[in-house]
Design an enzyme around this catalytic site. Structure first.
Site, short mmCIF file in Angstrom:
data_model
loop_
_atom_site.label_atom_id
_atom_site.label_comp_id
_atom_site.label_asym_id
_atom_site.label_seq_id
_atom_site.Cartn_x
_atom_site.Cartn_y
_atom_site.Cartn_z
N CYS A 163 0.68 -1.13 -0.12
CA CYS A 163 0.07 -0.08 -0.06
C CYS A 163 0.94 1.30 0.03
CB CYS A 163 -0.97 -0.19 1.19
SG CYS A 163 -2.22 -1.54 1.00
N HIS A 171 -3.81 6.96 1.83
CA HIS A 171 -4.26 5.64 1.29
C HIS A 171 -5.65 5.52 1.55
CE1 HIS A 171 -4.12 1.44 0.47
NE2 HIS A 171 -4.03 1.14 1.59
N ASN A 191 -10.09 -0.80 -1.54
CA ASN A 191 -8.56 -0.47 -1.55
C ASN A 191 -7.96 -1.15 -2.72
OD1 ASN A 191 -5.95 -0.71 -0.87
ND2 ASN A 191 -6.21 -1.73 1.40
O1 UT7 Z 1 -4.15 -1.64 2.96
C1 UT7 Z 1 -3.64 -2.33 3.54
C2 UT7 Z 1 -3.52 -2.36 5.23
N1 UT7 Z 1 -4.95 -3.03 5.62
C3 UT7 Z 1 -5.47 -2.33 6.34
O2 UT7 Z 1 -5.42 -0.86 6.81
C4 UT7 Z 1 -6.75 -2.77 6.96
C5 UT7 Z 1 -6.95 -2.47 8.58
N2 UT7 Z 1 -8.00 -3.33 9.18
C6 UT7 Z 1 -9.34 -2.97 8.91
O3 UT7 Z 1 -9.69 -2.12 8.11
C7 UT7 Z 1 -10.49 -3.76 9.72
O4 UT7 Z 1 -9.64 -4.40 10.77
C8 UT7 Z 1 -11.16 -4.58 8.83
C9 UT7 Z 1 -12.09 -3.59 7.81
C10 UT7 Z 1 -10.35 -5.67 8.20
C11 UT7 Z 1 -12.26 -5.28 9.96
O5 UT7 Z 1 -12.78 -4.41 10.73
P1 UT7 Z 1 -12.99 -4.69 12.19
O6 UT7 Z 1 -13.87 -3.92 12.74
O7 UT7 Z 1 -11.47 -4.90 12.69
O8 UT7 Z 1 -13.54 -6.03 12.70
P2 UT7 Z 1 -13.03 -7.46 13.10
O9 UT7 Z 1 -12.16 -7.90 12.53
O10 UT7 Z 1 -12.47 -7.00 14.77
O11 UT7 Z 1 -14.40 -8.28 13.03
C12 UT7 Z 1 -15.42 -7.91 14.10
C13 UT7 Z 1 -16.61 -8.94 13.79
C14 UT7 Z 1 -16.23 -10.41 13.95
O12 UT7 Z 1 -17.24 -11.04 14.47
P3 UT7 Z 1 -17.25 -11.49 16.15
O13 UT7 Z 1 -16.09 -12.45 16.34
O14 UT7 Z 1 -17.17 -10.44 16.59
O15 UT7 Z 1 -18.50 -12.40 16.08
C15 UT7 Z 1 -15.87 -10.68 12.61
O16 UT7 Z 1 -16.22 -12.23 12.44
O17 UT7 Z 1 -16.86 -8.78 12.31
C16 UT7 Z 1 -17.03 -10.06 11.71
N3 UT7 Z 1 -16.79 -9.75 10.21
C17 UT7 Z 1 -17.57 -9.58 9.38
N4 UT7 Z 1 -19.10 -9.43 9.75
C18 UT7 Z 1 -19.83 -9.14 8.58
C19 UT7 Z 1 -15.56 -9.73 9.78
N5 UT7 Z 1 -15.75 -9.52 8.52
C20 UT7 Z 1 -17.13 -9.36 8.20
C21 UT7 Z 1 -17.62 -8.96 6.95
N6 UT7 Z 1 -19.22 -9.12 7.39
N7 UT7 Z 1 -17.36 -8.92 5.73
#
Ligand code: UT7
Length: 338
Positions: A122, A263, A293
């Site tokens: 990125c 980014h 992204n």
């Molecule tokens: O450019 C490269 C660099 N990358 C980044 O900068 C990405 C940085 N990270 C992020 O943007 C975020 O961490 C994500 C968007 C990837 C994920 O968001 P989050 O708020 O950190 O979610 P999480 O991984 O903590 O997951 C929260 C909940 C989980 O469920 P439980 O365990 O709380 O029941 C996940 O299983 O959301 C669930 N979940 C989803 N639910 C619906 C994860 N993905 C999804 C989804 N739809 N697509």
């Protein structure tokens, strides 16, 4: 504002043109609802993404890069034969070798250019921008194309809801040229890498460590693997930290910026960084809703959005910032000269 310009070579580099390209096919949040257990509300609230553009089969990063480069050169009104070097930032090259830059050189018809690829995920575009700027500032070249291009859909597992909702395909290109009298162009940059972050975001197989085999395919190791929360925490802290370092070093604050072009990984990371830097939201370029992204493509794509929406003008101080796989982190301060 008291912008402090560091002494440097008499030749300064500037961005003299911008172009971008995304493939026409759309993948919307509604489409993803039919593919994995997710919903539009979750994706929009957690990431800010509504849709992304994806290539059709048979289209590679070099195709997107070449289209973006053609737009960039046409806007500047010059022929590809004038281009002296091409740097392509990508983590999804058409193939391991030859470099995507070679394929782009051939596709746009740039017989006098040399070039190479740069892999920094990125942060690939801002890293390539500095390398290109050094070619101009050294006096070696007067016209350098810097391109960020990725076909992320080629390395995404569309059964993994944690990653498939985030990424899109796209490319952006800028032309670097020496500044004219009175112009300032690229001012300063601050880059960092931290390889201890490698396990948090990577594509494990297909390289020399773990060459492609039936086992790596079965284990889905040719797809992006991400610990989203670990990357999120690092990005929120690091993006504002490096940007603050750069602004302070140059005697300015976020309030002096005409435009902040970050980014586009997550709208929440962008807004949190802008708030920490004191940049008002109207000066932050966000297009993640439309493109997702696109890795190396996001910053030049966002430059293009800033131009299309008349939100950037000649003389504006512009800050770029990114954090990504590696970890890599990049921030660039420049004066817009178009
Ligand atoms: O450019 C490269 C660099 N990358 C980044 O900068 C990405 C940085 N990270 C992020 O943007 C975020 O961490 C994500 C968007 C990837 C994920 O968001 P989050 O708020 O950190 O979610 P999480 O991984 O903590 O997951 C929260 C909940 C989980 O469920 P439980 O365990 O709380 O029941 C996940 O299983 O959301 C669930 N979940 C989803 N639910 C619906 C994860 N993905 C999804 C989804 N739809 N697509």
């Amino acid at each position: 504002m008291s912008l402090t310009l560091k002494p440097r070579n008499p030749v300064r580099a500037k961005i003299s043109s911008v172009g971008s390209y995304v493939p026409p096919r759309l993948l919307t949040n509604a489409d993803l609802e039919k593919m994995v257990a997710t919903d539009d509300k979750w994706i929009t609230e957690r990431t800010g993404i509504r849709e992304r553009h994806l290539v059709d089969k048979g289209i590679g990063s070099s195709d997107l890069a070449a289209e973006a480069a053609k737009v960039c050169l046409a806007r500047r009104g010059i022929d590809a034969s004038e281009v002296e070097a091409i740097i392509v930032a990508t983590v999804t090259p058409d193939m391991a070798f030859p470099a995507t830059a070679c394929l782009v050189q051939n596709k746009i018809g740039a017989p006098h250019a040399w070039g190479f690829d740069l892999s920094a995920a990125c942060s690939g575009f801002p890293y390539a921008l500095q390398v290109g700027a050094k070619l101009v500032e050294s006096g070696a070249h007067k016209k350098v194309l810097v391109i960020g291009a990725d076909v992320m859909s080629s390395i995404i597992d569309y059964t993994d809801r944690a990653t498939c909702i985030i990424f899109g395909d796209g490319a952006g290109a800028v032309l670097l040229e020496p500044c004219e009298e009175g112009e300032i162009g690229l001012i300063d940059y601050h880059h960092e890498i931290d390889g201890s972050g490698a396990p948090s975001l990577n594509m494990p197989a297909g390289g020399s460590l773990l060459p492609a085999s039936h086992a790596t395919v079965d284990a889905k190791q040719h797809f992006v693997h991400q610990d989203g929360q670990a990357v999120y925490k690092f990005a929120v802290r690091k993006m504002s930290e490096i940007a603050e370092t750069l602004l302070t070093r140059n005697g300015i604050t976020g309030a002096d910026l005409g435009c902040f072009i970050p980014h586009q990984a997550n709208k929440r990371i962008i807004l949190s960084t802008a708030e920490r830097l004191g940049v008002e939201e109207s000066r932050v370029i966000i297009n993640i809703d439309r493109y997702g992204n696109t890795t190396a493509g996001t910053i030049p794509l966002a430059m293009n959005t800033a131009l299309d929406e008349h939100r950037i003008k000649k003389g504006d101080l512009v800050l770029l910032a990114s954090v990504g796989a590696g970890f890599t982190a990049a921030t660039t301060l420049l004066r817009w000269e178009i």
